[in-house]
Design an enzyme around this catalytic site. Structure first.
Site, PDB file in Angstrom:
ATOM      1  N   HIS A 101      -3.466  -5.575 -11.405  1.00 40.62           N
ATOM      2  CA  HIS A 101      -2.767  -5.552 -10.113  1.00 40.62           C
ATOM      3  C   HIS A 101      -1.305  -6.016 -10.216  1.00 40.62           C
ATOM      4  CE1 HIS A 101      -3.800  -5.704  -5.567  1.00 40.62           C
ATOM      5  NE2 HIS A 101      -2.535  -5.411  -5.728  1.00 40.62           N
ATOM      6  N   ILE A 114       0.000   6.929  -1.576  1.00 38.55           N
ATOM      7  CA  ILE A 114      -1.233   6.425  -0.943  1.00 38.55           C
ATOM      8  C   ILE A 114      -0.948   5.769   0.414  1.00 38.55           C
ATOM      9  CG2 ILE A 114      -2.668   6.173  -3.005  1.00 38.55           C
ATOM     10  CD1 ILE A 114      -1.565   3.269  -3.268  1.00 38.55           C
ATOM     11  N   LYS A 144      -1.174   4.289   4.141  1.00 42.25           N
ATOM     12  CA  LYS A 144      -2.271   3.646   4.862  1.00 42.25           C
ATOM     13  C   LYS A 144      -2.087   3.831   6.370  1.00 42.25           C
ATOM     14  CE  LYS A 144      -3.385  -0.633   6.874  1.00 42.25           C
ATOM     15  NZ  LYS A 144      -2.762  -1.900   7.285  1.00 42.25           N
ATOM     16  N   SER A 145      -3.181   4.056   7.064  1.00 36.31           N
ATOM     17  CA  SER A 145      -3.210   3.941   8.517  1.00 36.31           C
ATOM     18  C   SER A 145      -4.654   3.689   8.913  1.00 36.31           C
ATOM     19  CB  SER A 145      -2.710   5.227   9.186  1.00 36.31           C
ATOM     20  OG  SER A 145      -2.932   5.118  10.583  1.00 36.31           O
ATOM     21  N   VAL A 146      -4.878   2.941  10.001  1.00 38.56           N
ATOM     22  CA  VAL A 146      -6.251   2.764  10.490  1.00 38.56           C
ATOM     23  C   VAL A 146      -6.440   3.526  11.800  1.00 38.56           C
ATOM     24  CG1 VAL A 146      -6.742   0.592   9.304  1.00 38.56           C
ATOM     25  CG2 VAL A 146      -5.610   0.533  11.542  1.00 38.56           C
ATOM     26  N   TYR A 177      -8.289  -7.041  -1.781  1.00 37.00           N
ATOM     27  CA  TYR A 177      -8.295  -6.523  -0.398  1.00 37.00           C
ATOM     28  C   TYR A 177      -9.582  -6.922   0.335  1.00 37.00           C
ATOM     29  CZ  TYR A 177      -4.559  -3.375  -2.130  1.00 37.00           C
ATOM     30  OH  TYR A 177      -3.432  -2.842  -2.709  1.00 37.00           O
ATOM     31  N   ASP A 214      -7.535   4.170  -2.544  1.00 38.20           N
ATOM     32  CA  ASP A 214      -6.944   3.071  -3.314  1.00 38.20           C
ATOM     33  C   ASP A 214      -7.345   1.738  -2.695  1.00 38.20           C
ATOM     34  OD1 ASP A 214      -4.640   2.280  -5.353  1.00 38.20           O
ATOM     35  OD2 ASP A 214      -4.394   1.038  -3.555  1.00 38.20           O
ATOM     36  N   ASN A 247      -1.038  12.153   8.351  1.00 40.61           N
ATOM     37  CA  ASN A 247      -0.539  11.861   7.003  1.00 40.61           C
ATOM     38  C   ASN A 247      -1.106  12.856   5.985  1.00 40.61           C
ATOM     39  OD1 ASN A 247       0.832   9.768   8.184  1.00 40.61           O
ATOM     40  ND2 ASN A 247      -0.506   8.148   7.402  1.00 40.61           N
ATOM     41  N   ARG A 299      -3.302   9.361  12.966  1.00 39.16           N
ATOM     42  CA  ARG A 299      -2.274   9.219  11.926  1.00 39.16           C
ATOM     43  C   ARG A 299      -2.849   9.518  10.535  1.00 39.16           C
ATOM     44  NH1 ARG A 299       0.982   3.706  13.529  1.00 39.16           N
ATOM     45  NH2 ARG A 299       2.434   4.651  15.009  1.00 39.16           N
ATOM     46  N   LYS A 349      -8.461  -2.536  -8.438  1.00 39.13           N
ATOM     47  CA  LYS A 349      -7.511  -3.307  -9.252  1.00 39.13           C
ATOM     48  C   LYS A 349      -8.063  -4.689  -9.584  1.00 39.13           C
ATOM     49  CE  LYS A 349      -3.974  -1.135  -6.353  1.00 39.13           C
ATOM     50  NZ  LYS A 349      -4.509  -1.201  -4.986  1.00 39.13           N
ATOM     51  N   LEU A 355       5.475   4.368   2.985  1.00 40.96           N
ATOM     52  CA  LEU A 355       6.147   4.597   4.273  1.00 40.96           C
ATOM     53  C   LEU A 355       7.029   3.403   4.626  1.00 40.96           C
ATOM     54  CD1 LEU A 355       3.067   5.987   6.265  1.00 40.96           C
ATOM     55  CD2 LEU A 355       4.870   7.309   5.131  1.00 40.96           C
TER      56      LEU A 355
HETATM   57  P1  NAD Z   1       2.528   2.020   4.080  1.00 40.47           P
HETATM   58  O1  NAD Z   1       3.920   2.210   3.606  1.00 40.47           O
HETATM   59  O2  NAD Z   1       1.491   3.015   3.736  1.00 40.47           O
HETATM   60  O3  NAD Z   1       2.620   1.821   5.652  1.00 40.47           O
HETATM   61  C1  NAD Z   1       1.474   1.649   6.437  1.00 40.47           C
HETATM   62  C2  NAD Z   1       1.907   1.406   7.874  1.00 40.47           C
HETATM   63  O4  NAD Z   1       2.744   2.453   8.327  1.00 40.47           O
HETATM   64  C3  NAD Z   1       0.710   1.414   8.835  1.00 40.47           C
HETATM   65  O5  NAD Z   1       0.114   0.151   8.913  1.00 40.47           O
HETATM   66  C4  NAD Z   1       1.358   1.844  10.140  1.00 40.47           C
HETATM   67  O6  NAD Z   1       1.975   0.750  10.768  1.00 40.47           O
HETATM   68  C5  NAD Z   1       2.444   2.793   9.666  1.00 40.47           C
HETATM   69  N1  NAD Z   1       2.043   4.216   9.693  1.00 40.47           N
HETATM   70  C6  NAD Z   1       1.127   4.833   8.888  1.00 40.47           C
HETATM   71  N2  NAD Z   1       1.049   6.133   9.186  1.00 40.47           N
HETATM   72  C7  NAD Z   1       1.926   6.358  10.188  1.00 40.47           C
HETATM   73  C8  NAD Z   1       2.298   7.514  10.910  1.00 40.47           C
HETATM   74  N3  NAD Z   1       1.756   8.702  10.655  1.00 40.47           N
HETATM   75  N4  NAD Z   1       3.242   7.369  11.873  1.00 40.47           N
HETATM   76  C9  NAD Z   1       3.830   6.171  12.144  1.00 40.47           C
HETATM   77  N5  NAD Z   1       3.517   5.041  11.485  1.00 40.47           N
HETATM   78  C10 NAD Z   1       2.574   5.134  10.509  1.00 40.47           C
HETATM   79  O7  NAD Z   1       2.110   0.528   3.630  1.00 40.47           O
HETATM   80  P2  NAD Z   1       1.040  -0.213   2.748  1.00 40.47           P
HETATM   81  O8  NAD Z   1      -0.276  -0.286   3.393  1.00 40.47           O
HETATM   82  O9  NAD Z   1       1.725  -1.465   2.341  1.00 40.47           O
HETATM   83  O10 NAD Z   1       0.923   0.682   1.414  1.00 40.47           O
HETATM   84  C11 NAD Z   1      -0.035   1.715   1.255  1.00 40.47           C
HETATM   85  C12 NAD Z   1      -1.081   1.346   0.237  1.00 40.47           C
HETATM   86  O11 NAD Z   1      -0.464   0.974  -1.005  1.00 40.47           O
HETATM   87  C13 NAD Z   1      -1.890   0.086   0.594  1.00 40.47           C
HETATM   88  O12 NAD Z   1      -2.820   0.325   1.607  1.00 40.47           O
HETATM   89  C14 NAD Z   1      -2.471  -0.241  -0.748  1.00 40.47           C
HETATM   90  O13 NAD Z   1      -3.552   0.625  -1.046  1.00 40.47           O
HETATM   91  C15 NAD Z   1      -1.289   0.033  -1.672  1.00 40.47           C
HETATM   92  N6  NAD Z   1      -0.497  -1.184  -1.970  1.00 40.47           N
HETATM   93  C16 NAD Z   1      -0.531  -1.673  -3.234  1.00 40.47           C
HETATM   94  C17 NAD Z   1       0.198  -2.807  -3.567  1.00 40.47           C
HETATM   95  C18 NAD Z   1       0.153  -3.299  -4.980  1.00 40.47           C
HETATM   96  O14 NAD Z   1       0.603  -4.434  -5.226  1.00 40.47           O
HETATM   97  N7  NAD Z   1      -0.347  -2.530  -5.921  1.00 40.47           N
HETATM   98  C19 NAD Z   1       0.965  -3.467  -2.604  1.00 40.47           C
HETATM   99  C20 NAD Z   1       0.994  -2.947  -1.309  1.00 40.47           C
HETATM  100  C21 NAD Z   1       0.277  -1.795  -1.017  1.00 40.47           C
END
Ligand code: NAD
Length: 281
Positions: free
Chosen positions: A109, A230, A232-234, A51, A46, A242, A238, A76, A191
């Site tokens: 978006h 979806i 996210k982690s870098v 981005y 995604d 996930n 993790r 998006k 998350l």
């Molecule tokens: P998320 O809820 O996926 O949280 C990501 C954060 O959680 C990471 O940066 C890390 O700090 C923590 N994390 C991840 N895996 C972990 C693990 N296994 N253990 C402990 N901590 C962990 O947050 P996000 O990135 O805001 O949302 C996910 C995706 O949703 C985004 O990357 C994007 O693709 C999408 N998104 C879309 C919109 C939209 O407006 N459509 C807005 C926000 C996000």
């Protein structure tokens, strides 16, 4: 390796229920982590114009050696590009950066209610789908009213609405509306952006009982209630953790306990902007 189950859209296409999101990931980092996500078993990515990492995602696809038919890519349309002609142009630019011929899923978006161009924008997505440039069309951050207006004015029901959704803000009302219209629900910030939610006592106790991590329990809850999710982690460990949430299964009592964490009745729970009132530049 376990792969994600798929859900079927109202247009007959399918989407892997578990995907990998790349918001706030720099373009060069995106290339690296998306390759790691593919190696961990993710097949659904995604991204979004805003981005700034569509090119990095595109390079990761090439590097992975995976075939287009084996992966699922969402991008998006950004708010500034809303409008019929500008959407068609922005789509081609995204495709150029991604290096793809056909896109799996294109989303508006944000609804941008004050800008009020989303119906014309939706008509452009309908045209792109007719031309076969995009397989499935949907929206993000739409309210019930916005969804209903698209349906009333074009007769085409969005296949999916990607919205903020996590146990502290579980969007029960909007999910019910989606189900009544045949719209899939996709959870962003699933998350809760990794803060308080993953430290909550309830999630911690469930995780201990299931020999899983808190993040895996939350992802398993999304899968159990039928969301596309979806996270996210870098961090490579993790990313793998996930993905391995696919092996965690929660029974109905546990799902109900997590449903009980919703804070929206108290006017809390939401992390991001409210789509009903937000217009971004
Ligand atoms: P998320 O809820 O996926 O949280 C990501 C954060 O959680 C990471 O940066 C890390 O700090 C923590 N994390 C991840 N895996 C972990 C693990 N296994 N253990 C402990 N901590 C962990 O947050 P996000 O990135 O805001 O949302 C996910 C995706 O949703 C985004 O990357 C994007 O693709 C999408 N998104 C879309 C919109 C939209 O407006 N459509 C807005 C926000 C996000």
């Amino acid at each position: 390796m376990t792969f994600s189950p798929v859900l079927t859209f109202n247009d007959g296409n399918t989407i892997p229920q578990l995907g990998y999101g790349v918001w706030q990931v720099e373009d060069d980092v995106a290339e690296k982590v998306v390759v790691q996500a593919f190696e961990a078993g993710f097949r659904h990515i995604d991204t979004a114009r805003i981005y700034g990492n569509e090119a990095g995602v595109g390079r990761a696809i090439t590097r992975s050696g995976l075939l287009p038919e084996d992966i699922f890519i969402t991008t998006k349309l950004w708010n500034a590009d809303q409008g019929y002609e500008s959407t068609l142009k922005a789509f081609e630019e995204s495709m150029e950066r991604l290096g793809l011929e056909t896109l799996d899923l294109y989303l508006i978006h944000w609804m941008q209610p004050k800008q009020d161009k989303y119906v014309d924008t939706w008509k452009a997505l309908i045209e792109l789908q007719k031309q076969g440039r995009v397989k499935t069309i949907g929206v993000s951050n739409f309210t019930k009213e916005g969804l209903q207006r698209l349906i009333d004015e074009t007769g085409v029901v969005p296949a999916i609405n990607q919205i903020e959704l996590h146990p502290f803000f579980n969007q029960a009302g909007l999910r019910e509306f989606h189900a009544s219209k045949g719209i899939l629900t996709e959870a962003w910030s699933p998350l809760g952006q990794g803060g308080e939610l993953l430290e909550s006592a309830v999630i911690g106790q469930i995780a201990a009982k299931h020999n899983a991590t808190p993040a895996q329990v939350v992802i398993a809850w999304h899968l159990a209630i039928g969301n596309v999710v979806i996270p996210k982690s870098v961090t490579e460990a993790r990313i793998r953790e996930n993905h391995a949430a696919l092996d965690v299964s929660l029974d109905e009592t546990v799902v109900q306990a997590i449903n009980g964490l919703d804070n929206s009745a108290e006017g809390a729970g939401r992390i991001g902007a409210d789509p009903a009132v937000s217009d971004f530049a």
